[in-house]
Motif scaffolding. Structure first.
Motif, PDB file in Angstrom:
ATOM      1  N   LEU A 294      16.756   7.854  -3.069  1.00 31.71           N
ATOM      2  CA  LEU A 294      15.778   7.917  -1.980  1.00 31.71           C
ATOM      3  C   LEU A 294      14.385   7.424  -2.374  1.00 31.71           C
ATOM      4  N   ILE A 295      13.830   8.055  -3.418  1.00 27.91           N
ATOM      5  CA  ILE A 295      12.444   7.659  -3.685  1.00 27.91           C
ATOM      6  C   ILE A 295      12.375   6.258  -4.297  1.00 27.91           C
ATOM      7  N   PHE A 296      13.513   5.807  -4.842  1.00 26.76           N
ATOM      8  CA  PHE A 296      13.507   4.448  -5.389  1.00 26.76           C
ATOM      9  C   PHE A 296      13.627   3.396  -4.293  1.00 26.76           C
ATOM     10  N   ASN A 297      13.971   3.819  -3.075  1.00 28.13           N
ATOM     11  CA  ASN A 297      13.957   2.894  -1.944  1.00 28.13           C
ATOM     12  C   ASN A 297      12.670   3.021  -1.154  1.00 28.13           C
ATOM     13  N   VAL A 298      12.346   4.289  -0.893  1.00 24.18           N
ATOM     14  CA  VAL A 298      11.279   4.546   0.055  1.00 24.18           C
ATOM     15  C   VAL A 298       9.900   4.216  -0.520  1.00 24.18           C
ATOM     16  N   LEU A 299       9.672   4.663  -1.751  1.00 24.79           N
ATOM     17  CA  LEU A 299       8.327   4.439  -2.293  1.00 24.79           C
ATOM     18  C   LEU A 299       8.057   2.964  -2.568  1.00 24.79           C
ATOM     19  N   PRO A 300       8.979   2.230  -3.200  1.00 27.53           N
ATOM     20  CA  PRO A 300       8.706   0.801  -3.346  1.00 27.53           C
ATOM     21  C   PRO A 300       8.469   0.121  -1.995  1.00 27.53           C
ATOM     22  N   ALA A 301       9.214   0.566  -0.947  1.00 26.05           N
ATOM     23  CA  ALA A 301       8.977  -0.032   0.376  1.00 26.05           C
ATOM     24  C   ALA A 301       7.542   0.242   0.826  1.00 26.05           C
ATOM     25  N   LEU A 302       7.066   1.450   0.500  1.00 22.00           N
ATOM     26  CA  LEU A 302       5.689   1.799   0.851  1.00 22.00           C
ATOM     27  C   LEU A 302       4.693   0.959   0.048  1.00 22.00           C
ATOM     28  N   PHE A 303       4.959   0.857  -1.255  1.00 15.99           N
ATOM     29  CA  PHE A 303       4.036   0.096  -2.107  1.00 15.99           C
ATOM     30  C   PHE A 303       3.946  -1.354  -1.627  1.00 15.99           C
ATOM     31  N   GLU A 304       5.071  -1.870  -1.137  1.00 15.24           N
ATOM     32  CA  GLU A 304       5.066  -3.258  -0.676  1.00 15.24           C
ATOM     33  C   GLU A 304       4.095  -3.481   0.479  1.00 15.24           C
ATOM     34  N   THR A 305       3.961  -2.445   1.331  1.00 14.25           N
ATOM     35  CA  THR A 305       3.044  -2.611   2.463  1.00 14.25           C
ATOM     36  C   THR A 305       1.591  -2.705   2.010  1.00 14.25           C
ATOM     37  N   MET A 306       1.333  -2.395   0.737  1.00 14.50           N
ATOM     38  CA  MET A 306      -0.057  -2.384   0.270  1.00 14.50           C
ATOM     39  C   MET A 306      -0.511  -3.752  -0.234  1.00 14.50           C
ATOM     40  N   GLY A 307       0.359  -4.733  -0.155  1.00 12.11           N
ATOM     41  CA  GLY A 307      -0.020  -6.059  -0.634  1.00 12.11           C
ATOM     42  C   GLY A 307      -0.145  -6.084  -2.147  1.00 12.11           C
ATOM     43  N   ALA A 308      -1.100  -6.867  -2.633  1.00 10.07           N
ATOM     44  CA  ALA A 308      -1.224  -7.065  -4.082  1.00 10.07           C
ATOM     45  C   ALA A 308      -1.489  -5.751  -4.822  1.00 10.07           C
ATOM     46  N   ALA A 309      -2.296  -4.885  -4.206  1.00 11.10           N
ATOM     47  CA  ALA A 309      -2.630  -3.617  -4.863  1.00 11.10           C
ATOM     48  C   ALA A 309      -1.375  -2.776  -5.088  1.00 11.10           C
ATOM     49  N   GLY A 310      -0.378  -2.965  -4.220  1.00 12.76           N
ATOM     50  CA  GLY A 310       0.843  -2.167  -4.302  1.00 12.76           C
ATOM     51  C   GLY A 310       1.533  -2.270  -5.645  1.00 12.76           C
ATOM     52  N   VAL A 311       1.469  -3.443  -6.252  1.00 13.35           N
ATOM     53  CA  VAL A 311       2.133  -3.625  -7.539  1.00 13.35           C
ATOM     54  C   VAL A 311       1.496  -2.721  -8.593  1.00 13.35           C
ATOM     55  N   ILE A 312       0.180  -2.652  -8.549  1.00 17.42           N
ATOM     56  CA  ILE A 312      -0.519  -1.819  -9.525  1.00 17.42           C
ATOM     57  C   ILE A 312      -0.263  -0.345  -9.245  1.00 17.42           C
ATOM     58  N   VAL A 313      -0.324   0.028  -7.962  1.00 18.53           N
ATOM     59  CA  VAL A 313      -0.049   1.426  -7.612  1.00 18.53           C
ATOM     60  C   VAL A 313       1.354   1.798  -8.081  1.00 18.53           C
ATOM     61  N   SER A 314       2.293   0.908  -7.862  1.00 14.35           N
ATOM     62  CA  SER A 314       3.666   1.158  -8.265  1.00 14.35           C
ATOM     63  C   SER A 314       3.768   1.328  -9.785  1.00 14.35           C
ATOM     64  N   LEU A 315       3.091   0.468 -10.498  1.00 18.99           N
ATOM     65  CA  LEU A 315       3.104   0.559 -11.961  1.00 18.99           C
ATOM     66  C   LEU A 315       2.559   1.910 -12.410  1.00 18.99           C
ATOM     67  N   VAL A 316       1.424   2.300 -11.841  1.00 19.42           N
ATOM     68  CA  VAL A 316       0.820   3.574 -12.233  1.00 19.42           C
ATOM     69  C   VAL A 316       1.740   4.731 -11.849  1.00 19.42           C
ATOM     70  N   PHE A 317       2.283   4.670 -10.646  1.00 26.00           N
ATOM     71  CA  PHE A 317       3.136   5.761 -10.181  1.00 26.00           C
ATOM     72  C   PHE A 317       4.337   5.954 -11.109  1.00 26.00           C
ATOM     73  N   PHE A 318       5.043   4.882 -11.409  1.00 26.95           N
ATOM     74  CA  PHE A 318       6.255   5.049 -12.220  1.00 26.95           C
ATOM     75  C   PHE A 318       5.929   5.388 -13.682  1.00 26.95           C
ATOM     76  N   THR A 319       4.768   4.937 -14.137  1.00 21.81           N
ATOM     77  CA  THR A 319       4.372   5.343 -15.484  1.00 21.81           C
ATOM     78  C   THR A 319       4.115   6.844 -15.529  1.00 21.81           C
ATOM     79  N   LEU A 320       3.395   7.325 -14.520  1.00 21.99           N
ATOM     80  CA  LEU A 320       3.128   8.766 -14.491  1.00 21.99           C
ATOM     81  C   LEU A 320       4.420   9.562 -14.341  1.00 21.99           C
ATOM     82  N   MET A 321       5.346   9.061 -13.538  1.00 18.09           N
ATOM     83  CA  MET A 321       6.611   9.761 -13.381  1.00 18.09           C
ATOM     84  C   MET A 321       7.371   9.818 -14.707  1.00 18.09           C
ATOM     85  N   THR A 322       7.267   8.749 -15.466  1.00 20.10           N
ATOM     86  CA  THR A 322       7.936   8.742 -16.766  1.00 20.10           C
ATOM     87  C   THR A 322       7.330   9.819 -17.666  1.00 20.10           C
TER      88      THR A 322
END
Ligand code: PHE
Length: 451
Positions: A294-322
Motif C-alpha cells: 500500500l504505502i509503496f504505491n500510494v506515497l510514491p504516487a503522492l510524491f509524483e504530484t509534487m513535481g521535481a521536489a517530490g523526488v527529494i521528498v521521497s528520498l528523505v522519506f524512505f531514508t527516514l523510514m530505513t
C-alpha cells in the motif's frame, strides 16, 4: 557483571525505547490495517486497547527487566519460584523465537524502504533504468536488500548498548516527525484528502466489536509498542535504578501512538488522493489491492504530484523510514543476542553475527516463498504469539513475582510509589484485567464468545 551495558541517560532510554516502538509498525503496518478494517473504527479500538492493555504490559516488561538486569530467559527465571521455572524457560524462549521471526519478515519490508530510497536517488540523477529495478517487486531485489538491511542491523548491535543502539536511536525522531507534519500539510491541499480524513476520524461504532478488527487491533497494539517478545524487558534491563519507570513507560507509549496516528493522517488521505488521481486502490469487493504494498504505491504516487521536489521528498522519506526500521530491528535482534551473550557466554560481536546470520537464512526462505510465508509469519507472530506472551509476562509480574519485591523495584527511582495512583491500580490490573481482556478477544475472534 561489569560488562553489562546501560543507557547513559533518561533521554537516551526514552529515545531508544521509542526508537524500538516507532518503526514500520507505525507507518507501514498501522495505515494498512486502518484501511483494510474500515477506518475510524479500527483507530478507535487500537487506541483503547493500547491504553487498556499495552501500557500496563509495557510496564510489566520494563520492571521485570530492570529488576533482573539480564536477558529474557534469565530475567523470568530470576523472579520465579522453583515450581514456575519451567514456565519461565518456555516463555523466555518463545519470546526469543517470536522476536527472531518478527525480524525475519520486518527486514524484508525494511529492505524495500532502502530500495525505494535508492530508487529516488537514482531518479534524482536521471538513472531511471535503475530506479525501475529498485522499485519493482522481484526476487533478486528482495534478496539483495534484505541482506543489506541485516548487515546494517547486525553492525549496530555488535557494537553494544551505548555506542551502537543509543547513538543511532537519538537522531531520528525529530526529523521524522517534521517530515510527516510537512507531508500532512501538503496533502491537505490535494483533492480527495477530506474524504480520507472523514473515513479515518469518524468511527463506525457498529464495527468496533467485529472479531477480525478486534484481533487485528490487539496485535497491532502489541506490535507497535514492541511488546510480547522481550524487547522491552531487555531494554528495561539497561535502565538505571534511579529512573521513574511508570513515567518513562508512559512517555514511550504516548510517542508511539502519536506517530502512528500521524502516519494515518498522512497515508489514509493519500489513499483517497491517489484514487481521485486515478490510481486503483480498492478492488470490486471493496478490499485493498496489494495491501502489503500500500504505502509503496500510494506515497510514491503522492510524491509524483509534487513535481521535481517530490523526488527529494521521497528520498528523505524512505531514508527516514530505513532509519526508523533500523532502530526497531536492532531491538529485535537484541533479544536473542542478549540471550546468547549472557546465557551462553558468546561475545557480543560473535552473538550478533551468528544469530543475525541464522535469522537472515529464515528471511531468505520467506523471500523465496513470499506468497505463502510472508503473511503467515506476520499473522502467527503478531496476532497470536505477541498477545499470548504478553499475557504470560503479566502473569509473571502479577502472580509469580512476590508483590513486595515488585514494590521495592518500583520504589527505586520513585520512593513514594506505595501511595501513587499507579500502585493502586496497576498490580491488580496486570493480575486480572489484562489476561481477561486478551483472553476474551481471542475467544471472540475464534467464535467462542459473543461480545
Ligand atoms: N514496534 C516496532 C514497530 O512498530 C516493531 C517491533 C516489534 C520492534 C517487536 C521490536 C519488537 O515497527
Amino acid at each position: 557483571m561489569a560488562a553489562r551495558g546501560e543507557f547513559s541517560s533518561r533521554m537516551a532510554f526514552v529515545l531508544a525505547a521509542s526508537g524500538s516502538a516507532i518503526g514500520l509498525g507505525n507507518i507501514w503496518g498501522f495505515p494498512i490495517k486502518v484501511a483494510s478494517n474500515g477506518g475510524g473504527a479500527f483507530v478507535f479500538t487500537y487506541v483503547v486497547l493500547t491504553f487498556l492493555l499495552a501500557y500496563p504490559i509495557l510496564m510489566a516488561e520494563l520492571v521485570i527487566g530492570r529488576h533482573a538486569k539480564s536477558d529474557t530467559v534469565r530475567s523470568l527465571v530470576k523472579i520465579s519460584s522453583p515450581g514456575t521455572k519451567p514456565l519461565a524457560f518456555l516463555t523466555g524462549y518463545w519470546g526469543i523465537l517470536t522476536a527472531s521471526l518478527i525480524l525475519s519478515f520486518y527486514a524484508i519490508v525494511a529492505g524495500w524502504m532502502i530500495a525505494f530510497g535508492l530508487g529516488s536517488a537514482a531518479d534524482l540523477f536521471g538513472a531511471n533504468q535503475y530506479s525501475e529495478w529498485l522499485t519493482k517487486f522481484s526476487l533478486e531485489r528482495n534478496l539483495v536488500f534484505v541482506t543489506i538491511f541485516y548487515v546494517l542491523t547486525i553492525g549496530i548491535v555488535a557494537n553494544g548498548v551505548a555506542a551502537g543502539i543509543e547513538k543511532w536511536s537519538t537522531r531520528l525522531m525529530p526529523t521524522l516527525i517534521l517530515l510527516i507534519l510537512a507531508l500532512i500539510a501538503y496533502i491537505s491541499t490535494q483533492d480527495g484528502a477530506g474524504e480520507g480524513w472523514r473515513v479515518y476520524l469518524q468511527p463506525d461504532f457498529s464495527r468496533v466489536l467485529n472479531p477480525d478488527l478486534l484481533i487485528s487491533a490487539l496485535g497491532q497494539a502489541f506490535f507497535s509498542l514492541s511488546l510480547g517478545v522481550g524487547t522491552m524487558m531487555v531494554y528495561g534491563s539497561y535502565i538505571s535504578k534511579s529512573e521513574n519507570l511508570p513515567r518513562l513507560g508512559a512517555t514511550v507509549a504516548v510517542m508511539d501512538i502519536g506517530i502512528a496516528f500521524m502516519a494515518g493522517l498522512l497515508v489514509i488521505p493519500a489513499v483517497y488522493v491517489a484514487q481521485t488521481n486515478g490510481v486503483t486502490i480498492y478492488n470490486e469487493a471493496g478490499a485493498l489491492i496489494d495491501s502489503d504494498g500500500l504505502i509503496f504505491n500510494v506515497l510514491p504516487a503522492l510524491f509524483e504530484t509534487m513535481g521535481a521536489a517530490g523526488v527529494i521528498v521521497s528520498l528523505v522519506f524512505f531514508t527516514l523510514m530505513t532509519i526508523a526500521a533500523l532502530t526497531s530491528s536492532i531491538s529485535m535482534l537484541e533479544v536473542p543476542v542478549a540471550h546468547a551473550q549472557e546465557s551462553h557466554g558468546l561475545s557480543r560481536k560473535a552473538a550478533a553475527w551468528f544469530v543475525g546470520a541464522v535469522i537472515l537464512t529464515v528471511s531468505v526462505v520467506i523471500v523465496f516463498n513470499f506468497s505463502t510465508l510472508f503473511t503467515l509469519v506476520i499473522d502467527l507472530t503478531t496476532k497470536y504469539s505477541e498477545p499470548l506472551i504478553g499475557i504470560l509476562f503479566c502473569l509473571f509480574a502479577g502472580w509469580v513475582w512476590k508483590r513486595n519485591e515488585l514494590l521495592k523495584e518500583l520504589q527505586q527511582g520513585q520512593p513514594d510509589m506505595e501511595n501513587s495512583l499507579f500502585w493502586k491500580i496497576w498490580p491488580a490490573y496486570v493480575r486480572v484485567v489484562c489476561p481477561v481482556i486478551v483472553l476474551a478477544v481471542f475467544m471472540h475472534s475464534f467464535g467462542l464468545l459473543n461480545l
